[in-house]
Design a protein around this motif. Structure first.
Motif, short mmCIF file in Angstrom:
data_model
loop_
_atom_site.label_atom_id
_atom_site.label_comp_id
_atom_site.label_asym_id
_atom_site.label_seq_id
_atom_site.Cartn_x
_atom_site.Cartn_y
_atom_site.Cartn_z
N ILE A 78 7.41 -0.78 1.85
CA ILE A 78 7.15 -0.39 0.46
C ILE A 78 5.68 -0.56 0.14
N ARG A 79 5.14 -1.72 0.49
CA ARG A 79 3.73 -2.00 0.22
C ARG A 79 2.83 -1.03 0.98
N GLY A 80 3.13 -0.80 2.25
CA GLY A 80 2.33 0.13 3.04
C GLY A 80 2.39 1.54 2.50
N LYS A 81 3.56 1.98 2.05
CA LYS A 81 3.71 3.32 1.50
C LYS A 81 2.85 3.49 0.24
N VAL A 82 2.89 2.49 -0.64
CA VAL A 82 2.10 2.57 -1.87
C VAL A 82 0.60 2.58 -1.55
N LEU A 83 0.18 1.72 -0.64
CA LEU A 83 -1.25 1.69 -0.25
C LEU A 83 -1.67 3.00 0.39
N LEU A 84 -0.82 3.55 1.22
CA LEU A 84 -1.12 4.81 1.89
C LEU A 84 -1.22 5.94 0.87
N GLN A 85 -0.31 5.99 -0.07
CA GLN A 85 -0.34 7.05 -1.08
C GLN A 85 -1.53 6.89 -2.01
N ALA A 86 -1.85 5.66 -2.39
CA ALA A 86 -2.96 5.43 -3.30
C ALA A 86 -4.30 5.78 -2.65
N SER A 87 -4.39 5.61 -1.34
CA SER A 87 -5.65 5.88 -0.64
C SER A 87 -5.81 7.34 -0.26
N GLY A 88 -4.74 8.08 -0.33
CA GLY A 88 -4.79 9.47 0.12
C GLY A 88 -4.60 9.59 1.62
N GLY A 89 -4.40 8.46 2.29
CA GLY A 89 -4.12 8.47 3.72
C GLY A 89 -5.34 8.60 4.60
N GLY A 90 -6.39 9.20 4.10
CA GLY A 90 -7.57 9.45 4.92
C GLY A 90 -8.29 8.19 5.36
N ASN A 91 -8.27 7.17 4.52
CA ASN A 91 -8.98 5.94 4.83
C ASN A 91 -8.26 5.09 5.86
N PHE A 92 -6.98 5.32 6.04
CA PHE A 92 -6.20 4.42 6.88
C PHE A 92 -5.58 5.08 8.10
N GLY A 93 -5.09 6.29 7.99
CA GLY A 93 -4.57 7.00 9.15
C GLY A 93 -3.09 6.92 9.38
N GLY A 94 -2.35 6.13 8.66
CA GLY A 94 -0.91 6.07 8.84
C GLY A 94 -0.35 4.72 8.47
N ILE A 95 0.95 4.64 8.42
CA ILE A 95 1.62 3.42 7.96
C ILE A 95 1.38 2.24 8.90
N VAL A 96 1.42 2.46 10.21
CA VAL A 96 1.21 1.36 11.15
C VAL A 96 -0.22 0.85 11.03
N ARG A 97 -1.15 1.76 10.92
CA ARG A 97 -2.57 1.38 10.80
C ARG A 97 -2.81 0.61 9.50
N ILE A 98 -2.24 1.08 8.41
CA ILE A 98 -2.47 0.40 7.12
C ILE A 98 -1.84 -0.99 7.11
N LEU A 99 -0.67 -1.14 7.72
CA LEU A 99 -0.05 -2.47 7.77
C LEU A 99 -0.84 -3.41 8.68
#
Length: 164
Positions: A78-99
């Protein structure tokens, strides 16, 4: 979800590609209610209750524990999904990367940041819903049993009259 998160964070509206960031975690999050129901069912089946009040209390307690367990398992997503959506995904690259970045920056506890407020929102409502579901199911089973018994009696009476 992405549009809501963007509105809440004040970021511009997403492109079509960005709107689907978090789709995979969202699909994985469908495990949350499945886990909740499975744990609740298992806990409830191990409880032995002699009256309706204790059965309702057992169902409520099982609902609390089940939601706590399910949410504890799925909250990092849930936390990763929210962070990924808030960032637009470009800064992180995916759920595994953001976590991975969350753990690197905030430690393992960072995966559970915000869990307390989520628990406050969902524990009580989930436990009440599961208890109500059990009560409604019990009432339906009771009434259907009574109707079947009435039908059998009427059938037997009709059969007895036709034999005379």
């Amino acid at each position: 979800d992405t549009v809501v998160v963007r509105l809440q964070t004040g970021r511009p509206m997403p492109s079509l590609h960005e709107a689907y960031n978090g789709f995979v975690p969202c699909q994985l999050l469908t495990l949350n209610p499945a886990l909740t129901f499975a744990i609740h069912s298992r806990l409830k089946s191990s409880a032995t209750c002699e009256d309706q009040v204790s059965a309702s209390a057992a169902s409520f307690g099982a609902g609390l524990v089940a939601k706590l367990a399910a949410l504890s398992c799925t909250y990092p997503l849930i936390r990763g999904k929210v962070l990924l959506q808030a960032s637009g995904g470009g800064n992180f690259g995916g759920i595994v990367r953001i976590l991975t970045l969350v753990v690197a920056r905030e430690g393992f506890s960072g995966l559970y940041r915000g869990l307390a407020s989520q628990l406050v929102l969902s524990l009580l409502s989930s436990a009440l819903m599961l208890t109500l579901k059990d009560g409604v199911l019990s009432a339906i089973l009771f009434l259907s049993h009574r109707l079947i018994m009435l039908y059998v009696r009427l059938y037997m009476m009709k059969k007895a009259r036709s034999q005379h």
